[in-house]
Every structure is written in structure tokens, then in C-alpha cells.
Design an enzyme around this catalytic site. Structure first.
Site, PDB file in Angstrom:
ATOM      1  N   LYS A  16       0.840  -1.198   0.000  1.00  0.00           N
ATOM      2  CA  LYS A  16       0.000   0.000   0.000  1.00  0.00           C
ATOM      3  C   LYS A  16       0.876   1.250   0.000  1.00  0.00           C
ATOM      4  O   LYS A  16       0.599   2.214  -0.705  1.00  0.00           O
ATOM      5  CB  LYS A  16      -0.939  -0.005   1.217  1.00  0.00           C
ATOM      6  CG  LYS A  16      -2.058  -1.040   1.105  1.00  0.00           C
ATOM      7  CD  LYS A  16      -2.815  -1.272   2.414  1.00  0.00           C
ATOM      8  CE  LYS A  16      -3.809  -2.428   2.246  1.00  0.00           C
ATOM      9  NZ  LYS A  16      -4.510  -2.790   3.482  1.00  0.00           N
ATOM     10  N   GLN A  22      -4.674  -1.727   9.624  1.00  0.00           N
ATOM     11  CA  GLN A  22      -4.614  -3.056   9.012  1.00  0.00           C
ATOM     12  C   GLN A  22      -5.197  -4.101   9.970  1.00  0.00           C
ATOM     13  O   GLN A  22      -4.845  -4.152  11.143  1.00  0.00           O
ATOM     14  CB  GLN A  22      -3.152  -3.396   8.656  1.00  0.00           C
ATOM     15  CG  GLN A  22      -2.971  -4.657   7.847  1.00  0.00           C
ATOM     16  CD  GLN A  22      -3.564  -4.575   6.436  1.00  0.00           C
ATOM     17  OE1 GLN A  22      -3.675  -3.510   5.850  1.00  0.00           O
ATOM     18  NE2 GLN A  22      -3.958  -5.714   5.905  1.00  0.00           N
ATOM     19  N   ASP A  42     -11.316   2.563   4.011  1.00  0.00           N
ATOM     20  CA  ASP A  42     -11.676   1.144   3.924  1.00  0.00           C
ATOM     21  C   ASP A  42     -13.198   0.962   3.782  1.00  0.00           C
ATOM     22  O   ASP A  42     -13.666  -0.104   3.398  1.00  0.00           O
ATOM     23  CB  ASP A  42     -11.268   0.418   5.221  1.00  0.00           C
ATOM     24  CG  ASP A  42      -9.964  -0.337   5.091  1.00  0.00           C
ATOM     25  OD1 ASP A  42      -9.668  -0.820   3.987  1.00  0.00           O
ATOM     26  OD2 ASP A  42      -9.252  -0.471   6.111  1.00  0.00           O
TER      27      ASP A  42
HETATM   28  N1  GUN Z   1      -6.982  -7.020   6.172  1.00  0.00           N
HETATM   29  C1  GUN Z   1      -7.327  -7.769   5.100  1.00  0.00           C
HETATM   30  N2  GUN Z   1      -7.957  -7.010   4.192  1.00  0.00           N
HETATM   31  C2  GUN Z   1      -8.030  -5.774   4.703  1.00  0.00           C
HETATM   32  C3  GUN Z   1      -8.567  -4.542   4.224  1.00  0.00           C
HETATM   33  O1  GUN Z   1      -9.147  -4.433   3.131  1.00  0.00           O
HETATM   34  N3  GUN Z   1      -8.414  -3.467   5.037  1.00  0.00           N
HETATM   35  C4  GUN Z   1      -7.810  -3.553   6.245  1.00  0.00           C
HETATM   36  N4  GUN Z   1      -7.736  -2.444   6.980  1.00  0.00           N
HETATM   37  N5  GUN Z   1      -7.312  -4.675   6.729  1.00  0.00           N
HETATM   38  C5  GUN Z   1      -7.410  -5.769   5.938  1.00  0.00           C
END
Ligand code: GUN
Length: 292
Positions: free
Chosen positions: A52, A96, A119
């Protein structure tokens, strides 16, 4: 049979955003910022967070990673989020997941300002999604809908069967494809592991979305001819003799299902790259909204 090239579509979206970000910089002298908070050292989470960061940097956005120890008290994590809620240099805040057991994911998500919730996990944004209001669409579902659009796959009146009911993928993608709007308008069935005979549902799918998290779960006998298959699974299967020690497989048995499919996403290189592209898109959207 067409293999849906998510890697290519994601690269196109990133290139489009890169131009837009350059435009913002010229016009406003600033760029969208995204802070990603990671707690502990889950290996998969570390990989995602670094991806990211890089993706953000490459399109000229301003990324930051906050690395917190596994044993951080919940209130300290919430305070860190509050700090970024009030920091105008960051337009997106992403924590995350998963988090260590002593921290409430619900509390964390509810502490993120809905205006910076790129998100799309905050209950306010989930509610807006349900009733069809403008909001941040969760990144993986948004990536799925975008792939269908860019491959001109008709969804209106089609039977979409979603296997999996997670808050991150199954539920939101079902809601999005159900909406009365362009690129949606589908007839949606959501099913899951409690189904007595899952094949009864999956065999009637025009578009099958597999988001179960079990390797090779959907076999060739579970789909009809010409089905469109979207495989959201990213499962690590141990292969000790390789350098990495594992390989990634989807929720769909590609060898069995692909000969019957009209379109299918591969793993890797299908839905996965789209998730990050849509995160960048949401961060851009948040920045633009902050100007008003
Ligand atoms: N863990 C797995 N997928 C995601 C996601 O799309 N966003 C976040 N914040 N954590 C994750």
C-alpha cells in the site's frame, strides 16, 4: 474463455490517478495523504502494508506507516487514530486487520473519522452503502465491481451468487450489486458454509463471487457453462520444496472451473491488485471532498 487481467486494470487505474494527483498538486500545492497503522508483525499484514505504501508513493500521494507493538494498549491505539482524525495532511486512515485479541476491532473502526475511512468499514459508511448513498465503498468489493464494468460484463438482471458473508467482502459486494444503478441491478443470492447443498446455489449463478477463504473450494461440478467467475480467495498453501515455502491459490479450482467459464479471474493477478487501486481511489476521493 477470457482471463480477467486485474493486474493490468489496476495499473491503468493507478496511471489515471497519478495524472489526477499531479493535477491536484499543480492546482492546490498539496496531495492526498494516507496513513496506515499496523499493530504487531503478522507476516501477511506486513506485506500488504508495504504494498500500500509503495503504491501510494508511486502515484505521487503522501503515504505514512505507523508501526505499533503487538502489546500496545487499546486506548493508545485509539489516541493515535484521533491524532490523525485531526491531521489535515492525511485524508485516509487505514488500520490493518486483523488486530491482536486484546484490541476491539469494532472500537478501532468506530474511532476512525467516517470522512477518512477509506476502507469503508465505519458503521456510518456501511449504512450509507446499504441505502445507496454516496460513501467510501470497501476496496475489494469496489475492485470487483470495477472489473465487471471494465470488461463490460452485464450485471443487470443477472443472477450473482456470492459465497461468503464477511463484512469486508461478501456482504458489501452483495449490497453493491443489488443497488438500482448502472453497473449493478443484479439479482443477488448470498450463501455460505451453512448451506446444506452449496452446489444448488452456485450452479444457478451467472456470476459467481467466491470469498470463502478455502483453497480450491469451488470445483468444476459446482458451476454452469459460461459462468463469470470472480475469485477473491488468497490462500497460502504450503509447498516446502519452493523458495517461498508456499504458493497462493484462490477459492476456485482454476483448472476445473476455467474450461466452463466465459470470464474468470486468476489468483494471483485478479482481484488482489484491484484492492489497492481502489484504496488509492478512495484516498483521492477523500482529498477532493476535503476541499469543499
Ligand atoms: N486485512 C485484510 N484485508 C483488509 C482490508 O481491506 N483493510 C484492512 N484495513 N485490513 C485488511
Amino acid at each position: 474463455m477470457t482471463i480477467i487481467d486485474g493486474k493490468k486494470v489496476a495499473a491503468d487505474i493507478r496511471a489515471e490517478l497519478k495524472e489526477k494527483v499531479a493535477g491536484l498538486k499543480k492546482e492546490y500545492g498539496k496531495v492526498p495523504g494516507l496513513v496506515t497503522i499496523i499493530v504487531g508483525d503478522n507476516p501477511a499484514s506486513k506485506v500488504y502494508v508495504n504494498m500500500k505504501y509503495k503504491a501510494c508513493e508511486e502515484i505521487g500521494m503522501n503515504p505514512k506507516i505507523e508501526r505499533m507493538p503487538e502489546n500496545i494498549p487499546e486506548n493508545e491505539l485509539l489516541e493515535l487514530i484521533e491524532k490523525y482524525n485531526g491531521d489535515e495532511n492525511y485524508h485516509g486512515i487505514l488500520v490493518q486487520l486483523p488486530l491482536p485479541g486484546h484490541i476491539s476491532e469494532d472500537k478501532v473502526i468506530e474511532t476512525i473519522s467516517p470522512e477518512k475511512d477509506v476502507d469503508g468499514f465505519h458503521p456510518i459508511n456501511v449504512g450509507k452503502l446499504l441505502i445507496g448513498q454516496d460513501t467510501f465503498e470497501p476496496c475489494t468489493p469496489a475492485g470487483i465491481v470495477e472489473l465487471l464494468k471494465r470488461y463490460k460484463i452485464e450485471t443487470k438482471g443477472k443472477h450473482v451468487v456470492v459465497v461468503g458473508r464477511s463484512n469486508i467482502v461478501g456482504k458489501p459486494v452483495a449490497v453493491m450489486l443489488l443497488q438500482k444503478k448502472e453497473g449493478a441491478n443484479a439479482i443477488v443470492t448470498v450463501c455460505h458454509s451453512a448451506a446444506a447443498n452449496l452446489s444448488d446455489y452456485t450452479k444457478s449463478a451467472d456470476i459467481l463471487i467466491a470469498a470463502i477463504g478455502r483453497p480450491d473450494f469451488i470445483g468444476g461440478d459446482m458451476v454452469k457453462d459460461n459462468v463469470v467467475v470472480i475469485d477473491v480467495g488468497i490462500n497460502r498453501v504450503d509447498v516446502p520444496e519452493t523458495k517461498k515455502g508456499y504458493r497462493l491459490v484462490g477459492d476456485v479450482n482454476f483448472e476445473e472451473v476455467s474450461p466452463k467459464a466465459s470470464f474468470i479471474t486468476p489468483v494471483p493477478g485478479g482481484v488482489g491488485p484491484m484492492t489497492i487501486a481502489m484504496l488509492l481511489s478512495n484516498t483521492y476521493k477523500s482529498f477532493v471532498k476535503s476541499l469543499n
